[in-house]
Design a protein around this motif. Structure first.
Motif, short mmCIF file in Angstrom:
data_model
loop_
_atom_site.label_atom_id
_atom_site.label_comp_id
_atom_site.label_asym_id
_atom_site.label_seq_id
_atom_site.Cartn_x
_atom_site.Cartn_y
_atom_site.Cartn_z
N SER A 11 -7.62 2.29 -1.60
CA SER A 11 -6.56 2.73 -0.68
C SER A 11 -5.62 3.71 -1.36
N ASP A 12 -5.31 3.46 -2.63
CA ASP A 12 -4.44 4.38 -3.38
C ASP A 12 -5.03 5.78 -3.41
N TYR A 66 0.83 -1.20 0.00
CA TYR A 66 0.00 0.00 0.00
C TYR A 66 0.87 1.26 0.00
N ILE A 113 -4.76 7.42 0.04
CA ILE A 113 -3.38 7.83 0.30
C ILE A 113 -3.05 9.11 -0.46
N LYS A 173 -4.69 12.12 1.17
CA LYS A 173 -3.96 12.56 2.36
C LYS A 173 -2.71 13.34 1.97
N LYS A 174 -2.03 12.87 0.92
CA LYS A 174 -0.83 13.58 0.45
C LYS A 174 -1.19 14.99 -0.02
#
Length: 288
Positions: free
Chosen positions: A154-155, A73, A158, A161-162
């Motif tokens: 999930s990608d 992940y 993520i 969040k970045k």
């Protein structure tokens, strides 16, 4: 006649040779295809094995199929980290199960690596959800080893969040006092102030400000600080700048640019302070 007979024999022999060569080429092509299919089937079996072990929490099976390092992940982790993380997950989610819906699509990405794409249906106590997932297996020696695991849901989380970290580079809470660093946009702010002593109609001033992309909370560093009170939703700071810093900002045409400023945060306490929280700036870095 004798010459004709010999010529006929040579033609037949040559023709047979061509046929044999053609048959050998077809066999070779067939064997190559069978070999590729065999690799695809082996990878499919590994995916099914991984799915069963992941659903049942069979950590021994999972550990045996892992490479030494795995892209897990979007993190590069060790085999031990992977297993520990899986165990933590099952401790937090005692109700868990997953199945593969539909086909498993296998793509060869190198001589030794294959990517498997499929939809993973996950069931927890919160309900059931589909995750378009993918795994990459690599042939190491005579064994297939898992080297990458993730899913598109999930990608996306993520990546979100970045982006939030990029858009909101500051912490949510800061303390009054020295060595506080904040990132924002430097600019001036047009403010009309009433100043009866100098001008009965008031005047317009243009103080320097740092504008933040997201609100912060500023709190006293000590409990009995009577001068600095808690302020929430702070999105702009009136800046106190010395002449050297002002010249630096002007010479670099910093108006409207993203900057990182470090200094002392303090609460307003005079009519000349034009925001609830101010910064006495000690250092500036222009970021763009």
């Amino acid at each position: 006649m004798k010459k004709l007979a010999i010529l006929s024999i040579l033609l037949v022999t040559f023709s047979c040779g061509l046929n044999n060569q053609s048959n050998n080429d077809k066999k070779s092509e067939k064997n190559s295809t069978q070999k590729a299919k065999t690799s695809e089937q082996e990878v499919k079996e590994m995916v099914e094995l991984w799915n069963k072990a992941s659903s049942n929490g069979d950590f021994t099976v999972l550990e045996n199929m892992l490479a030494d390092k795995i892209e897990y992940y979007q993190q590069t982790v060790t085999r031990d980290y992977y297993i520990k993380d899986q165990k933590k997950f099952f401790e937090k989610n005692p109700v868990y199960g997953q199945v593969i819906k539909g086909d498993i699509d296998i793509q060869q990405i190198s001589d030794t690596q294959y990517k498997a794409e499929f939809v993973k249906e996950v069931t927890t106590k919160k309900g059931t959800k589909d995750y378009p997932s993918y795994l990459v297996f690599k042939k190491i020696g005579n064994e297939w080893k898992l080297i990458l695991e993730s899913d598109t849901v999930s990608d996306a989380n993520i990546e979100k969040k970045k982006n939030q970290k990029t858009e909101n580079p500051n912490k949510s809470t800061y303390y009054y006092g020295d060595n506080q660093t904040l990132i924002g946009t430097f600019d001036i702010k047009k403010i009309f102030v009433e100043d009866g002593a100098e001008n009965e109609n008031g005047k317009t001033i243009y103080p320097y400000f740092l504008f933040l992309s997201s609100p912060i909370k500023v709190v006293p560093a000590v409990a009995d600080d009577s001068e600095n009170i808690v302020e929430t939703g702070v999105t702009e700071l009136h800046l106190v700048l010395d002449e050297n810093l002002i010249n630096y900002l002007k010479s670099n045409q910093a108006y409207g640019k993203k900057v990182k400023m470090t200094g002392e945060l303090f609460h307003s306490h005079t009519l000349y302070h034009h925001s609830a929280v101010l910064m006495d700036v000690k250092n500036i870095e222009i970021l763009n």
